[in-house]
Design a protein around this motif. Structure first.
Motif, mmCIF file in Angstrom:
data_model
loop_
_atom_site.group_PDB
_atom_site.id
_atom_site.type_symbol
_atom_site.label_atom_id
_atom_site.label_comp_id
_atom_site.label_asym_id
_atom_site.label_seq_id
_atom_site.Cartn_x
_atom_site.Cartn_y
_atom_site.Cartn_z
ATOM 1 N N TRP A 118 43.175 -14.078 -18.663
ATOM 2 C CA TRP A 118 44.579 -13.733 -18.481
ATOM 3 C C TRP A 118 45.213 -13.575 -19.861
ATOM 4 N N PRO A 119 45.340 -12.340 -20.364
ATOM 5 C CA PRO A 119 45.903 -12.138 -21.710
ATOM 6 C C PRO A 119 47.353 -12.613 -21.788
ATOM 7 N N ALA A 120 47.791 -12.849 -23.013
ATOM 8 C CA ALA A 120 49.190 -13.235 -23.230
ATOM 9 C C ALA A 120 50.110 -12.138 -22.710
ATOM 10 N N VAL A 121 51.201 -12.551 -22.102
ATOM 11 C CA VAL A 121 52.144 -11.599 -21.511
ATOM 12 C C VAL A 121 53.225 -11.272 -22.523
ATOM 13 N N PRO A 122 53.371 -9.993 -22.906
ATOM 14 C CA PRO A 122 54.448 -9.643 -23.847
ATOM 15 C C PRO A 122 55.815 -9.854 -23.204
ATOM 16 N N GLU A 123 56.826 -10.038 -24.029
ATOM 17 C CA GLU A 123 58.164 -10.285 -23.510
ATOM 18 C C GLU A 123 58.603 -9.136 -22.607
ATOM 19 N N GLY A 124 59.022 -9.473 -21.409
ATOM 20 C CA GLY A 124 59.432 -8.454 -20.449
ATOM 21 C C GLY A 124 58.282 -7.811 -19.706
ATOM 22 N N GLY A 125 57.050 -8.203 -20.027
ATOM 23 C CA GLY A 125 55.886 -7.602 -19.376
ATOM 24 C C GLY A 125 55.463 -8.371 -18.133
ATOM 25 N N ARG A 126 54.420 -7.850 -17.478
ATOM 26 C CA ARG A 126 53.900 -8.483 -16.280
ATOM 27 C C ARG A 126 52.533 -9.097 -16.574
ATOM 28 N N PRO A 127 52.191 -10.181 -15.887
ATOM 29 C CA PRO A 127 50.865 -10.776 -16.083
ATOM 30 C C PRO A 127 49.759 -9.769 -15.734
ATOM 31 N N ARG A 128 48.644 -9.930 -16.417
ATOM 32 C CA ARG A 128 47.489 -9.065 -16.201
ATOM 33 C C ARG A 128 46.240 -9.913 -16.252
ATOM 34 N N VAL A 129 45.232 -9.548 -15.479
ATOM 35 C CA VAL A 129 43.968 -10.260 -15.520
ATOM 36 C C VAL A 129 42.847 -9.271 -15.814
ATOM 37 N N GLU A 130 41.905 -9.726 -16.622
ATOM 38 C CA GLU A 130 40.728 -8.918 -16.955
ATOM 39 C C GLU A 130 39.494 -9.612 -16.393
ATOM 40 N N LEU A 131 38.780 -8.933 -15.517
ATOM 41 C CA LEU A 131 37.573 -9.466 -14.892
ATOM 42 C C LEU A 131 36.359 -8.690 -15.395
ATOM 43 N N ARG A 132 35.345 -9.432 -15.838
ATOM 44 C CA ARG A 132 34.149 -8.794 -16.398
ATOM 45 C C ARG A 132 32.900 -9.468 -15.869
ATOM 46 N N ALA A 133 31.815 -8.719 -15.846
ATOM 47 C CA ALA A 133 30.497 -9.260 -15.510
ATOM 48 C C ALA A 133 29.533 -8.875 -16.624
ATOM 49 N N PHE A 134 28.748 -9.870 -17.112
ATOM 50 C CA PHE A 134 27.824 -9.669 -18.224
ATOM 51 C C PHE A 134 26.400 -10.018 -17.809
ATOM 52 N N GLU A 135 25.434 -9.249 -18.313
ATOM 53 C CA GLU A 135 24.038 -9.670 -18.277
ATOM 54 C C GLU A 135 23.893 -10.793 -19.297
ATOM 55 N N VAL A 136 23.400 -11.924 -18.855
ATOM 56 C CA VAL A 136 23.355 -13.092 -19.739
ATOM 57 C C VAL A 136 22.301 -12.929 -20.832
ATOM 58 N N PHE A 137 21.129 -12.420 -20.499
ATOM 59 C CA PHE A 137 20.066 -12.358 -21.513
ATOM 60 C C PHE A 137 20.398 -11.381 -22.639
ATOM 61 N N THR A 138 20.992 -10.230 -22.298
ATOM 62 C CA THR A 138 21.279 -9.219 -23.317
ATOM 63 C C THR A 138 22.720 -9.282 -23.814
ATOM 64 N N GLY A 139 23.613 -9.921 -23.058
ATOM 65 C CA GLY A 139 25.026 -9.911 -23.408
ATOM 66 C C GLY A 139 25.709 -8.596 -23.073
ATOM 67 N N LYS A 140 25.018 -7.736 -22.353
ATOM 68 C CA LYS A 140 25.549 -6.414 -22.028
ATOM 69 C C LYS A 140 26.644 -6.512 -20.966
ATOM 70 N N LEU A 141 27.706 -5.740 -21.154
ATOM 71 C CA LEU A 141 28.783 -5.668 -20.168
ATOM 72 C C LEU A 141 28.323 -4.801 -19.000
ATOM 73 N N VAL A 142 28.320 -5.379 -17.814
ATOM 74 C CA VAL A 142 27.923 -4.661 -16.609
ATOM 75 C C VAL A 142 29.120 -4.010 -15.943
ATOM 76 N N LEU A 143 30.233 -4.743 -15.908
ATOM 77 C CA LEU A 143 31.431 -4.245 -15.234
ATOM 78 C C LEU A 143 32.661 -4.857 -15.876
ATOM 79 N N GLY A 144 33.695 -4.072 -16.080
ATOM 80 C CA GLY A 144 34.969 -4.571 -16.587
ATOM 81 C C GLY A 144 36.121 -3.923 -15.846
ATOM 82 N N LYS A 145 37.022 -4.743 -15.312
ATOM 83 C CA LYS A 145 38.165 -4.246 -14.571
ATOM 84 C C LYS A 145 39.406 -5.035 -14.975
ATOM 85 N N ALA A 146 40.556 -4.362 -14.998
ATOM 86 C CA ALA A 146 41.827 -5.027 -15.280
ATOM 87 C C ALA A 146 42.792 -4.749 -14.133
#
Length: 447
Positions: A118-146
């Motif tokens: 949950w990134p910091a919310v700028p003044e007057g902004g709305r909350p946002r969430v970033e969801l990600r999935a990583f391959e653990v062995f390689t550290g590769k990003l499999v999926l990223g959504k906000a």
């Protein structure tokens, strides 16, 4: 054999100590002969210090994490790893690969890591969430959504959308989390109604409240209508629930026997009607008027089910003395008996790809669900009781199968897969729940 194209996820995993850091690869093919398993863990939500003073954000983060965890519980190829297995704690410093210590997850044999930031919310902004999935062995990003629509009412939708995207990334199909089940709930011996629920147990709604018995619901492909058989004190009728108006209308037919309607891909309907003898299967047009005969025989012909092309129809017929499953090619008109074992085979449901049929068979141990491969002709038992397992229905992805069972004493709705596996119960509240049917309701629509 033609199979749906499947995206595969190769997950490399570090073995502990003696086996050093050699990798094992996994391929998730939900339509193949077996089911591999991916070890997955969700890290604890990351909330910036200035947001930690906001009870709303903290509560939203905890709620979203629980919703995602509950969703993933229903995927049989996912093994959820417990927090205590992670040395140093199941926490990450941020949502990028550079901020994550993948080694501690490798030591716990985790394949896939899901993070929630949950990134910091700028003044007057709305909350946002970033969801990600990583391959653990390689550290590769499999999926990223906000996501930014984070009202309490919309958090379940966010969880569904992310889990659907993740399942699609792993298997090529993600309809499960976007689908809805219609089913029959018993209020009394003289009253049954149509209800709906998400397959993960949320959004339980009653659609009908009428005297008599509402039975055998079926969803229209566009998600607008649910049709069902209604048995009243004086006559039978075809019930039609309209999602747009939230109203039910009833249509009567000559003969006063209406059994098991089923939609075709073009929104037309097949239904068994008895117009002066045993029921035959008829096609209705878009106005629910009889258009033509699909199956006509001296015997009882009921329970039609269609593949996604509308060219294959399975149904039950008593023409061989006992109820058996038949397949009709609607292009050529050819009818073929496809069950050869047992004396009581009912409730067929054909997969969207037209390759598999699930049905209920009476065995010495009770009714059980079987899957028949139309390409090879081989059968496989996919449920094993206790009690009776009945009325299976394929999900829109052709992978999940819903069915009703009294294994817990009272009939409830359960989920399994085309391969079998441990069934998961669908939370439908108090009362007997039977006759599940899947539908895809357009996003943002009332269910």
């Amino acid at each position: 054999m033609k199979r749906l194209s499947i995206l595969t996820l190769l997950v490399c995993m570090a073995f502990a100590a003696a086996t050093s850091a050699s990798a094992r690869s996994l391929e998730i093919d939900i339509y193949g002969p077996g089911q591999n398993s991916i070890n997955l863990i969700q890290s604890k939500p990351v909330i910036p210090s200035q947001a930690q003073t906001s009870p709303q954000i903290v509560q939203s983060a905890e709620t979203l994490s629980k919703l995602i965890n509950n969703n993933l519980y229903y995927l049989p190829f996912i093994s959820l790893i417990k927090d205590h297995t992670i040395l140093g704690g199941n926490t990450v410093a941020g949502g990028t690969g550079k901020t994550i210590d993948f080694k501690k997850y490798q030591l716990a044999n985790v394949d896939l890591l899901v993070t929630e930031v949950w990134p910091a919310v700028p003044e007057g902004g709305r909350p946002r969430v970033e969801l990600r999935a990583f391959e653990v062995f390689t550290g590769k990003l499999v999926l990223g959504k906000a996501y930014s629509e984070l009202t309490p009412e919309n958090l379940p939708n966010v969880a569904d959308r992310f889990c659907s995207a993740l399942m699609k990334k792993l298997t090529g199909r993600g309809e499960f989390f976007l689908s809805t089940l219609a089913f029959v709930k018993k209020a009394s011996p003289e009253k049954k109604d149509i209800w709906t629920v998400r397959p993960t147990g949320r959004e339980l709604n009653r659609l009908t409240n009428m005297s008599g018995l509402a039975m055998s619901p079926t969803w229209s492909p566009d998600g607008r209508y649910i049709l069902f058989s209604h048995i009243g004190k004086r006559y039978h009728s075809l019930g039609i629930w309209d999602r747009l108006t939230q109203r039910v209308q009833k249509v009567k037919f000559p003969g006063n026997t209406i059994i098991g309607p089923a939609f075709l891909p073009d929104n037309k309907v097949a239904v068994s009607l008895a117009a002066g003898g045993n029921p035959d299967i008829y096609l209705l047009n878009h106005l629910f008027k009889r258009e033509k005969t699909l199956v006509q025989n001296w015997a009882i012909d009921v329970s039609p089910s269609f593949d996604a092309t509308g060219t294959k129809m399975v149904f039950v017929s008593s023409r061989r003395g006992n109820p058996h499953i038949f397949l009709k090619d609607l292009t050529t008109g050819k009818e073929t008996r496809i069950t050869r074992t047992g004396k009581y085979n009912t409730s067929p449901s054909i997969s969207p790809d037209g390759e598999l049929v699930v049905f209920a068979r009476r065995t010495p141990q009770g009714h059980r669900i079987f899957a028949l491969d139309l390409v090879t002709g081989k059968e496989k038992q996919i449920t094993f009781g206790p009690g009776n397992d009945e009325t299976p229905a394929f999900g829109p992805d052709g992978f999940f199968v819903a069915f009703s069972s009294n294994r817990s004493g009272e009939y409830k709705i359960y989920l399994t897969t085309r391969h079998g596996g441990t069934p998961r119960i669908v939370r439908t509240g108090r009362g007997e729940a039977t006759l599940p049917a899947w539908g895809m309701v357009p996003a943002g629509s009332a269910r």
